[in-house]
Design an enzyme around this catalytic site. Sequence first.
Site, PDB file in Angstrom:
ATOM      1  N   ASP A   1       0.857  -1.187   0.000  1.00 14.69           N
ATOM      2  CA  ASP A   1       0.000   0.000   0.000  1.00 14.69           C
ATOM      3  C   ASP A   1       0.891   1.234   0.000  1.00 14.69           C
ATOM      4  O   ASP A   1       2.103   1.154   0.268  1.00 14.69           O
ATOM      5  CB  ASP A   1      -0.898  -0.050   1.245  1.00 14.69           C
ATOM      6  CG  ASP A   1      -1.720   1.214   1.422  1.00 14.69           C
ATOM      7  OD1 ASP A   1      -2.343   1.659   0.442  1.00 14.69           O
ATOM      8  OD2 ASP A   1      -1.709   1.773   2.537  1.00 14.69           O
TER       9      ASP A   1
ATOM     10  N   ASP B   1      -0.298   5.155   0.963  1.00 10.16           N
ATOM     11  CA  ASP B   1      -0.555   6.138   2.016  1.00 10.16           C
ATOM     12  C   ASP B   1      -0.680   5.483   3.382  1.00 10.16           C
ATOM     13  O   ASP B   1      -1.437   4.511   3.560  1.00 10.16           O
ATOM     14  CB  ASP B   1      -1.830   6.928   1.700  1.00 10.16           C
ATOM     15  CG  ASP B   1      -1.629   7.854   0.509  1.00 10.16           C
ATOM     16  OD1 ASP B   1      -0.805   8.775   0.614  1.00 10.16           O
ATOM     17  OD2 ASP B   1      -2.278   7.640  -0.523  1.00 10.16           O
TER      18      ASP B   1
END
Length: 305
Positions: A101, A103
């Site tokens: 991922d 953020d």
Amino acid sequence: MVELGQSDTEVYAPKKTLHVWRALLNWLAFFFQIFVQIIKATPTLINYSSSSSSSPSFEPLPVVELSESPESPSPYAASAVNIPTADAAYDLSQKLTVVLDLDETLVCAYETSSLPAIVRNQAIDAGLDWFELECLSSDKESEGKPKINYVTVFERPGLHEFLTQLSLFADLILFTAGLEGYAKPLVDRIDAENRFSRRLYRPSTSSTEYREHVKDLSCISRNFCRIVIVDNNPFSFLLQPVNGIPCIPFSAGQPHDNQLLDVILPLLKQLSEQGDVRPLLYEKFHMPEWFHKHGIPNGWVGTHG
């Protein structure tokens, strides 16, 4: 007449004093009621404030505390969460596929105009690497041109060393729920060496009846034995819960965070030596139980894994 006047004065004075005292007591009672209401309301205001401002982000989950007593077995087992037994030996020569991922996992980003100067300065003074970025917004200007957003990005400590070491034994894929206009220039900055073999953005996520922007690993590989996803939001790997590694969310207020190099990298190295990552991840995190506790039915979790 004088005596009568004196008598009237003597009778009137106590009545006047009595009225004054009653008025004073009424005011005191009034203020006391207000004070009591304030005291009674204070816990409610505190609870409301803390609940409304609390982040939905995932908390550290080294071990899930199950509600079952020791005498009551867990409703899950390896066979119950879609971990098949292999018919043949695993090919460990194939690199582990690690889906990352963006953020709050690798970086944290803020709109520059809304980032308080004190937060920015404290993060920089504490040694966080950072950069400013121009990215395209999905919004349009009045002339119809894409709006440009100005973003301040802080890198999670150890980010570049983490990607360098991880790329030695794993195939790296970026999978973010962010829009490409924002995420692509950001990843270009943190991955100038092109360590990510693929980049997937919001259109590649899936919507389910329980959560949106779920990251279905089947769009990457059908071999779930040798693929993992690292995400601060565990609902991202709702469809393949025993392939997920939940990590602590990262923010600018955590300049001494050590998750990438001290926690996640050693775990990924260990997983790279496993023929099937799912039994180890299930035993470590018990994610199906975690989803069940958060309202996802037992029979629904992991049906795509």
